[in-house]
Enzyme design. Sequence first.
Site, PDB file in Angstrom:
ATOM      1  N   SER A 265       0.943  -1.434   0.267  1.00 22.36           N
ATOM      2  CA  SER A 265       0.000   0.006  -0.328  1.00 22.36           C
ATOM      3  C   SER A 265       0.705   1.485  -0.276  1.00 22.36           C
ATOM      4  CB  SER A 265      -0.889  -0.186   1.033  1.00 22.36           C
ATOM      5  OG  SER A 265      -2.104  -0.344   0.928  1.00 22.36           O
TER       6      SER A 265
ATOM      7  N   THR B 111     -11.226  10.057  -1.426  1.00 22.68           N
ATOM      8  CA  THR B 111     -12.597   9.619  -0.532  1.00 22.68           C
ATOM      9  C   THR B 111     -12.354  10.382   0.555  1.00 22.68           C
ATOM     10  OG1 THR B 111     -11.416   7.614  -0.621  1.00 22.68           O
ATOM     11  CG2 THR B 111     -12.900   8.215   0.689  1.00 22.68           C
TER      12      THR B 111
ATOM     13  N   GLY C 180     -16.963   7.958  -1.141  1.00 25.48           N
ATOM     14  CA  GLY C 180     -16.463   7.306  -1.622  1.00 25.48           C
ATOM     15  C   GLY C 180     -16.513   6.329  -2.516  1.00 25.48           C
TER      16      GLY C 180
ATOM     17  N   CYS D  60      -5.740   7.713 -11.339  1.00 21.23           N
ATOM     18  CA  CYS D  60      -4.649   6.483 -11.638  1.00 21.23           C
ATOM     19  C   CYS D  60      -5.405   5.730 -10.530  1.00 21.23           C
ATOM     20  CB  CYS D  60      -4.596   8.501  -9.827  1.00 21.23           C
ATOM     21  SG  CYS D  60      -3.888  10.251 -10.350  1.00 21.23           S
TER      22      CYS D  60
ATOM     23  N   ARG E  57       1.860 -30.925  10.882  1.00 21.95           N
ATOM     24  CA  ARG E  57       0.492 -30.693  12.570  1.00 21.95           C
ATOM     25  C   ARG E  57      -0.326 -32.210  12.374  1.00 21.95           C
ATOM     26  NH1 ARG E  57      -0.911 -28.484  17.285  1.00 21.95           N
ATOM     27  NH2 ARG E  57      -2.788 -28.524  17.676  1.00 21.95           N
TER      28      ARG E  57
ATOM     29  N   LEU F 109      -5.313 -23.763  10.398  1.00 24.23           N
ATOM     30  CA  LEU F 109      -4.648 -23.582  11.466  1.00 24.23           C
ATOM     31  C   LEU F 109      -4.945 -23.694  12.698  1.00 24.23           C
ATOM     32  CD1 LEU F 109      -2.621 -20.830   9.305  1.00 24.23           C
ATOM     33  CD2 LEU F 109      -1.172 -22.700  10.098  1.00 24.23           C
TER      34      LEU F 109
ATOM     35  N   GLU G 217      -9.665   0.960  -2.635  1.00 28.24           N
ATOM     36  CA  GLU G 217      -9.435   1.211  -4.535  1.00 28.24           C
ATOM     37  C   GLU G 217     -10.918   0.763  -5.667  1.00 28.24           C
ATOM     38  OE1 GLU G 217      -7.365   2.139  -6.321  1.00 28.24           O
ATOM     39  OE2 GLU G 217      -5.887   2.555  -5.224  1.00 28.24           O
TER      40      GLU G 217
END
Length: 395
Positions: free
Chosen positions: A102, A143, A148, A250, A280, A350, A375
């Site tokens: 980011s 934003t 938004g 952009c 495991r 997990l 985005e």
Amino acid sequence: MEFTESAFTEKIEDFYHVSNLWTDEERDVQHMVRQFVDEHVKPYAGQWWQQGEFPPSLIPELGRLGVFGAHLPEVYGGSNVSPLVYGLMMQELERGDSGLRSFASVQGALAMYAIYRYGTEEQRRKYLPAMALGEMIGCFGLTEPDAGSDPSSMRTRAHQDREGYVISGAKRWITNGHIADVAIVWAKDDTGTVRGFIVPTQSQGFSSRPIKTKASMRMSATSELYLDAVRVGKEMILPQAQGLGAPLSCLTQARYGIVWGTIGAAMDALVECARYASSRTAFEHPIASKQLVQERIVDMQTRLLNMQLMARQLGILYQSDQLSYSQVSMAKRHNARAALEIARMARELLGGNGISTDYTAIRHMANLETVDTYEGTYEIHTLIVGRDLLGYSAF
Ligand code: TGC
Ligand code: FAD
């Protein structure tokens, strides 16, 4: 069945040998960024994520690595890399953490790209080389608290007078906002046209506040910006940016990077959980030997492969100048959601360990909730592609 550690990783990451298609340059750059992330990011990412801050020491290192605006010409501090090389850079950064990619997306694909594409030659030479090195940090303010998905309803205004512009308004959810030196601020002028401005964050009337309550993207700085009659000179407007199409173009650049970045996060979560499943034990055998576990790993692997093939073809379209923004939307929508599903399944496999940041799955999963939203949300990209395919706007 026994595999060496690296053969196991290679098989999980690249089941169809997509990397055989890479050129030497593409492979070398991928390797360079991967090595950096393995040494300087992965061992600390969980801790940084818990702390809720972007580590400032990484910024000059990323600048030296050449990931900020890498696709821009060398004269502006970029390396003129191809879209595929750029994509692989984003993939490897997001293997470390979505917040890392980011940072690079906002700096390079949003702030630097806006100046490069819509700025004057003077603006390019003044800002881009310093931004490429990470000596100057940029953010991208589109934003707002009440705008938004529909940025055309923005309230921020830029009133023109004899000396320049007076900008007033607020922006929310702005990556790097409170650590930035310059903000690219999008505002409507007196005629209601969307315009872009380079606003130094030290300007009188400009203030920012970190958003601290995030349960996602914690290794990224996210902010609110306030512009209280901020005065900028005429030389700070991006003259070529006239209308909403400018900021949206952009976004196309940054969305392209996300298409690749999400592959890195998905790979990382998948490799970790596949290793875990092999070691495991439950009911006296490795859980990898259980049919239901294998089904999940195969589902994850298939999703990852779809992501890889989509990204590569998108890169080829980009390189041959045939890319449309709705093609980017389709891949952003698919890859962000597929990566999120992979990370969720990895977390599940997990077990109890899956909720700890000692493992990567939950961190990637939480981050990818943001990636699926920013985005352009999943729904907005559905509607962008739907409009292109069918000819009806359904927003
Ligand atoms: P619409 O009529 O569709 O478009 C207005 C003009 O812009 C053109 N256009 C684009 N051009 C290039 N790239 C794109 N992606 C474009 N999308 C549209 C379009 O052709 C038109 O041109 P023209 O010449 O005909 O005027 O405008 P609309 O108001 O109907 O809105 C369309 C919509 C909803 C798709 C758009 O507003 C949208 O994409 N909304 C989502 C907003 C969004 O994605 N915000 C992201 C903020 S930045 C961010 O999240 C950074 S996260 C940090 C990180 O990346 O890591
Ligand atoms: P809203 O637009 O309010 O949407 C709410 C819900 O309604 C969503 O599910 C959406 O899909 C749905 N919806 C909206 N319209 C429709 C419709 N027509 N049909 C069906 N469903 C619809 N922005 C920047 O400008 N710069 C940044 O650097 C930046 N960084 C960000 C970093 C983070 C961590 C986050 C979380 C966000 C960031 N954003 C940034 C903002 C981001 O782009 C927006 O959050 C995103 O575009 C969605 O806008 P919103 O939050 O206002 O949601």
